[in-house]
Design an enzyme around this catalytic site. Sequence first.
Site: not given
Length: 643
Positions: A205, A279
Amino acid sequence: MWPCGGRRQRRLGAVALLLVVLWLLLRRYYPCLLPVVSEPCENAVLLRFNWSELTPLGLWGRTLGLQTEKSQFLLEGMPFRIFGGSMHYFRVPREYWEDRMLKMRACGLNTLTTYVPWNLHEKERGKFDFSKNLDLSWLLQDPEMQLRTTYKGFTEAVDAYFDRLMSVVVPLQASTILVPPRGGIGCPGTYKKGGPIIAVQVENEYGSYAKDPNYMAYVKMALLNRGIVELLMTSDNKNGLSFGLVEGALATVNFQKLEPGLLKYLDTVQKDQPKMVMEYWTGWFDNWGGPHYVFDADEMVNTVASILKTGASINLYMFHGGTNFGFMNGALEADEYKSDVTSYDYDAVLTEAGDYTSKFFKLRQLFSMVIGQPLPLPPMIESKASYGAILLHQYISLWDVLPALLQPIKSELPVNMENLQLNDSIGQPYGYVLYETVIFGGGHLHTRDHVRDRAQVFVNTMYVGELDYNTVELSIPEGQQGFRQLRLLVENRGRVNYGLALNEQRKGLIGDVFLNKTPLRNFKIYSLEMKPAFMKRANLVPCLTVPLTFPFIGKILFVVNQASQQQFSFSVTWEEGWEKGVVFVNGQNLGRYWKIGPQETLYLPGPWLRRGGNEIVIFEERTAGRIIQSVDIPYLGRTQYVD
């Protein structure tokens, strides 16, 4: 980089994620198990699979890892869909790894994902440890440090770490590779093939951070130059997706709620590539003072089914969360600082103790339908035990321990935790620091927001109050004439592990504290890192049968008579008189407890118990309990459903 109890584990500059083919790890347990391989079919909802070509023995002699071809993955040149689950080995005792992977396979998954945490494998600069289930605070000794950028001090540290880490990772890749010689010039390299690692994530991220446009390319080349040949990936939420890309790596997306068009949005940043939800958040993490979050099992499974209908691959984050043992809980900072609890149960597919949930059986049914073949039977769950009430019988005041065990650091100015001259000059990563100075009289104490993260204030041994992010001033009583000791016991509650505040995670006193507008000077600074050696030395100090002052260290001895040690949870609750502290069992730090909740029990793995005598040591900050309860059912607090 920092410890984390949040939804994602932030390990800066490290190999953020490894995708490991699960059936290769388990080939000696289920040699007949085969990986999921899709073939065209008329039913767009329930894909059937032909597993006949990819047996473990066949894979072991092959040479191709994970690849992409237009909109699908290939493994060994054949179509492949990733049905993955996340489990972090550093949050699970090694003795349970096999059990958790077998349960993952019994759920219908074929791939395990895990992070490789730099901060646990290089706790001290240049000293690498890959031997245990395991801090990069030494990076913050540099006042100009810019984490997750191409700042020279950071990239030098990353390069040194990668040099060591890749010697472990590269030989475990699935593709045939030439492993460089280790013995120096003239020593031949060796060929390895058929390892379990099929992909490596460049960063995690980064699009939500994105301070340096050159950083992702640097990390990618650092991996390639050290022998990584498997598929590279990135992982971002929707808002960060376009900022976390790097050429040559497959972009994947993270979310919990499937918004309309979210997976198609991937096509706007990369054309003709397989879609992967790296995720899919099966639950959520908890903060001290908040609720225990849960995510509805039916909603979760329905969303997974919707993702699978699109033909996308998926990774369940988390399949098994485990525990933030010790001080590895981490924190989050959005509108305000919030530290995470010890448990990383996450309301995941397996509980913190590895037990099945309704999510497991619903997902098992779904994946069994998609695969079209019977799944292996789920393993038996580990037994639990309750040893009842355990009486605390020895107390040691912290003020009695200090002169007997610790040599203070003397400094005119306050020194933050990371810059203390300790541990071969790498500083102190976790725990507490006691700052002690002499004052004459009382008055108005003001921190100017220089306490990280929470300080208890004492005059001599008398408790005065607390200071933190919200409370920055206290009144110090005048008292009698003469000098007195002003003591600030500062706790590092956990470093922020997500967002833009990563460079601001120095702990302790990070600047001056003022009494009557005059900065305090001439400190004695005691490091209370709570390492096993410190706790052992505390045994040399005479004990009391009742606590007279706080904080204190309490000791208990209890006996386990079972032939095999069973796991259970401690209940250290304020109903029994406890308020806030840390629990150790046989030298293992179970983590923090705090009366503000939500978590009210601490998980104790069975392998950490001994048959016969077992020692419990409690560091309690504020109030005296006499009894702790041992229970076989955890209580993680009042629940609240994730919105």
